[in-house]
Structure formats: structure tokens, C-alpha cells
Design a protein around this motif. Structure first.
Motif, short mmCIF file in Angstrom:
data_model
loop_
_atom_site.label_atom_id
_atom_site.label_comp_id
_atom_site.label_asym_id
_atom_site.label_seq_id
_atom_site.Cartn_x
_atom_site.Cartn_y
_atom_site.Cartn_z
N THR A 113 0.83 -1.20 0.00
CA THR A 113 0.00 0.00 0.00
C THR A 113 0.86 1.25 0.00
O THR A 113 0.60 2.20 -0.75
CB THR A 113 -0.93 0.02 1.22
OG1 THR A 113 -1.82 -1.11 1.15
CG2 THR A 113 -1.76 1.30 1.26
N VAL A 114 1.90 1.25 0.83
CA VAL A 114 2.80 2.40 0.89
C VAL A 114 3.48 2.61 -0.46
O VAL A 114 3.58 3.74 -0.97
CB VAL A 114 3.85 2.23 2.00
CG1 VAL A 114 4.92 3.32 1.90
CG2 VAL A 114 3.19 2.24 3.37
N SER A 115 3.94 1.52 -1.07
CA SER A 115 4.59 1.61 -2.37
C SER A 115 3.63 2.14 -3.44
O SER A 115 4.00 3.01 -4.24
CB SER A 115 5.12 0.23 -2.79
OG SER A 115 5.70 0.27 -4.07
N ALA A 116 2.40 1.64 -3.43
CA ALA A 116 1.39 2.10 -4.39
C ALA A 116 1.07 3.57 -4.16
O ALA A 116 0.94 4.35 -5.11
CB ALA A 116 0.13 1.25 -4.28
N TYR A 117 0.95 3.95 -2.89
CA TYR A 117 0.66 5.34 -2.54
C TYR A 117 1.77 6.26 -3.04
O TYR A 117 1.49 7.32 -3.65
CB TYR A 117 0.52 5.45 -1.02
CG TYR A 117 0.77 6.82 -0.46
CD1 TYR A 117 -0.22 7.81 -0.48
CD2 TYR A 117 2.00 7.14 0.12
CE1 TYR A 117 0.01 9.07 0.04
CE2 TYR A 117 2.24 8.40 0.64
CZ TYR A 117 1.25 9.36 0.59
OH TYR A 117 1.50 10.61 1.09
N SER A 163 3.43 10.38 -6.76
CA SER A 163 4.41 10.93 -7.68
C SER A 163 3.80 11.18 -9.05
O SER A 163 4.06 12.21 -9.68
CB SER A 163 5.60 9.97 -7.79
OG SER A 163 6.54 10.44 -8.74
N ASP A 164 2.98 10.25 -9.52
CA ASP A 164 2.35 10.40 -10.83
C ASP A 164 1.37 11.57 -10.86
O ASP A 164 1.25 12.27 -11.88
CB ASP A 164 1.61 9.11 -11.21
CG ASP A 164 2.57 8.00 -11.64
OD1 ASP A 164 3.75 8.30 -11.87
OD2 ASP A 164 2.13 6.84 -11.74
N ILE A 165 0.68 11.79 -9.76
CA ILE A 165 -0.26 12.92 -9.69
C ILE A 165 0.50 14.24 -9.67
O ILE A 165 0.19 15.18 -10.41
CB ILE A 165 -1.17 12.80 -8.45
CG1 ILE A 165 -2.15 11.64 -8.64
CG2 ILE A 165 -1.95 14.11 -8.22
CD1 ILE A 165 -2.96 11.31 -7.39
N LEU A 166 1.54 14.33 -8.83
CA LEU A 166 2.30 15.57 -8.73
C LEU A 166 3.03 15.89 -10.03
O LEU A 166 3.21 17.07 -10.37
CB LEU A 166 3.31 15.48 -7.58
CG LEU A 166 2.72 15.37 -6.16
CD1 LEU A 166 3.83 15.31 -5.13
CD2 LEU A 166 1.79 16.55 -5.87
N ALA A 167 3.44 14.85 -10.75
CA ALA A 167 4.15 15.06 -12.01
C ALA A 167 3.22 15.29 -13.18
O ALA A 167 3.67 15.64 -14.27
CB ALA A 167 5.05 13.86 -12.30
N GLY A 168 1.91 15.11 -12.96
CA GLY A 168 0.96 15.30 -14.04
C GLY A 168 0.82 14.10 -14.95
O GLY A 168 0.14 14.17 -15.98
N ARG A 169 1.47 12.98 -14.60
CA ARG A 169 1.31 11.77 -15.41
C ARG A 169 -0.11 11.21 -15.28
O ARG A 169 -0.60 10.54 -16.18
CB ARG A 169 2.35 10.72 -15.00
CG ARG A 169 3.79 11.12 -15.37
CD ARG A 169 4.78 10.03 -15.07
NE ARG A 169 5.04 9.87 -13.65
CZ ARG A 169 6.01 10.49 -12.99
NH1 ARG A 169 6.81 11.35 -13.63
NH2 ARG A 169 6.19 10.29 -11.70
N GLN A 209 -9.08 -1.14 -11.45
CA GLN A 209 -8.52 -2.30 -12.13
C GLN A 209 -7.31 -1.93 -12.99
O GLN A 209 -6.30 -2.64 -13.01
CB GLN A 209 -9.58 -2.99 -12.99
CG GLN A 209 -10.73 -3.61 -12.20
CD GLN A 209 -10.26 -4.77 -11.31
OE1 GLN A 209 -9.23 -5.39 -11.57
NE2 GLN A 209 -11.01 -5.04 -10.25
N ASP A 210 -7.41 -0.81 -13.69
CA ASP A 210 -6.29 -0.37 -14.53
C ASP A 210 -5.06 -0.05 -13.69
O ASP A 210 -3.93 -0.40 -14.04
CB ASP A 210 -6.69 0.85 -15.35
CG ASP A 210 -7.69 0.51 -16.45
OD1 ASP A 210 -7.93 -0.69 -16.69
OD2 ASP A 210 -8.24 1.46 -17.05
N LEU A 211 -5.30 0.64 -12.56
CA LEU A 211 -4.18 1.00 -11.69
C LEU A 211 -3.57 -0.23 -11.02
O LEU A 211 -2.36 -0.31 -10.83
CB LEU A 211 -4.65 1.99 -10.62
CG LEU A 211 -5.02 3.39 -11.13
CD1 LEU A 211 -5.58 4.24 -10.00
CD2 LEU A 211 -3.82 4.08 -11.77
N VAL A 229 -0.44 -4.80 -8.26
CA VAL A 229 -0.96 -5.08 -6.93
C VAL A 229 -2.45 -5.40 -7.03
O VAL A 229 -3.04 -5.32 -8.10
CB VAL A 229 -0.74 -3.89 -5.96
CG1 VAL A 229 0.75 -3.62 -5.78
CG2 VAL A 229 -1.45 -2.64 -6.49
N SER A 230 -3.05 -5.75 -5.91
CA SER A 230 -4.47 -6.07 -5.89
C SER A 230 -5.32 -4.80 -5.87
O SER A 230 -4.85 -3.73 -5.45
CB SER A 230 -4.81 -6.91 -4.66
OG SER A 230 -4.67 -6.14 -3.48
#
Length: 223
Positions: A9-13, A18-24, A34-36, A42-43
Motif C-alpha cells: 500500500t505504501v509503495s502504491a501510494y 508521484s504520478d499525480i504531482l508530475a501530471g502523469r 482495475q487499470d491502476l 498489486v491487488s
């Protein structure tokens, strides 16, 4: 939650943040569980927990019966955020300048050196630069004696970084970030309250102006 599930969970978070802050992961975009889960390996339950944590940071919006989406960005929010950031940042900075000692000063010098020597493209700052940038600004206020002020400052800073990535990608203006940060560090180290106040205010206001310009450009491109 078992330890291995907590680590996932920590790794996914961390990755989603990072993806949100970078605009990805674009602002206001739908976040499909499901896509994420497939993207992160991960589950779905791990993804939901990570998104719930991001929701608590106001980076993600949880909508009943509709799932999650990235928090939107708009001009009114940019201006409101900047005004509050200036208020809180200056409070933290003034306390730090009053209370900071040699270790605090040395940490600022080290953070400024690291930031100025971290490669970056003015049109795409990159994750390494963003990390060094966060460390630099945190070092400036580290001597502040109010944990609550520092927590609030950190939350506002994170939101501000989302906007920075937008104005960097869209803005047509050149900006000497190294010079801005070094001048700010020197003013704070010199305990020049007025100059440091003026420079910090100008630093944050310029980000606001460029972000608002970039949002207009972005809207024009979409239109």
C-alpha cells in the motif's frame, strides 16, 4: 493489515502520489481501480487503500458510487492556495529565522547546494529536482518551533507542486530558478527579515502568475 500488504500500500501510494504531482495522472482524470492495479502490479484492495490515503491529502477525490478521480485544478484554487501558502510560509520562515542555529544554517547551505547542482530542464524539472526542491524549502523553515504550522505548510507545499509542473510544461516564460532559490537562502541566512519576506512572497506569486497563464494556455489548447 499484514505487514506485506502495508508495504504494498505504501509503495502504491508513493507511486500514485508521484504520478499525480508530475501530471502523469492528469487533473480531474478518472482513476480506474482495475487499470491502476494492473499498472502497479498489486491487488485492487491495495489500490483502494492508497487512493484513500491520497484522498486525505486532497490529491484525490472520492465520489460515492462513482469511485476516485484526481483532484481538479482551477484558477480560483490557485489564487486561494497561493494566498494561504504565503501566509503560512512566512510565519514558519520568520520563526525559523528567529530560532535557527548553526545546524539549521548548515542544512540550508547543503540543501541549496544540492538543489543548484541537480540537473533540470526548465520545461520538465524531473522527479530528482522536485525532491531536491522540496528538501530545500523544508530546510528554510526547519527551525520553526510549531509542528502544526509545519504540517500545514507541507500540505500546502505539496498542492503547490502540482501547479508547478503545469506551469513548467505550458509556460512560455524563462525563469532562473537557481538564482531565485540562492537569493532566498542568502537572505534567510543573513537574517534579513524584510528581504527574505519580499523574496519569498515574490517567489510564490511568480509561480501563481505563471500557473494562471498556463491554465489559460491549456484551456485554449483544449478548445
Amino acid at each position: 493489515m499484514p505487514q506485506d500488504a502495508t508495504s504494498l500500500t505504501v509503495s502504491a501510494y508513493v507511486r500514485l502520489r508521484s504520478d499525480i504531482l508530475a501530471g502523469r495522472l492528469p487533473a480531474d482524470g478518472k482513476l480506474k481501480i482495475q487499470d491502476l492495479a494492473q499498472y502497479l502490479g498489486v491487488s485492487p484492495s491495495v489500490v483502494r487503500e492508497a487512493l484513500s490515503r491520497l484522498s486525505a491529502e486532497a490529491l484525490v477525490i472520492a465520489e460515492p458510487q462513482r469511485g476516485f478521480r484526481v483532484a481538479p485544478i482551477n484558477a480560483a484554487d490557485v489564487s486561494d492556495l497561493t494566498a494561504v501558502r504565503i501566509d503560512i510560509e512566512l510565519k514558519c520562515m520568520h520563526r525559523a529565522m528567529k530560532l535557527g542555529g548553526l545546524k539549521w544554517e548548515a542544512a540550508i547551505v547543503a540543501a541549496d547546494h544540492e538543489l543548484s547542482h541537480t540537473p533540470h530542464d526548465i520545461r520538465d524539472l524531473g522527479d530528482d529536482w522536485m525532491i531536491a526542491h522540496a528538501k530545500f524549502h523544508a530546510a528554510l523553515v526547519a527551525a520553526c518551533d510549531s509542528p502544526w504550522l509545519l504540517r500545514i505548510r507541507e500540505q500546502l507545499f505539496v498542492q503547490g507542486e502540482r501547479y508547478r509542473r503545469i506551469n513548467v510544461r505550458m509556460s512560455r516564460a524563462d525563469r532562473d530558478l537557481r538564482a531565485e532559490h540562492s537569493a532566498l537562502a542568502q537572505a534567510i541566512l543573513g537574517r534579513d527579515v524584510k528581504l527574505a519576506t519580499d523574496l519569498m512572497t515574490e517567489h510564490l506569486r511568480l509561480t501563481e502568475v505563471l500557473t494562471l497563464q498556463s491554465l489559460k494556455l491549456q484551456d485554449a489548447v483544449v478548445a
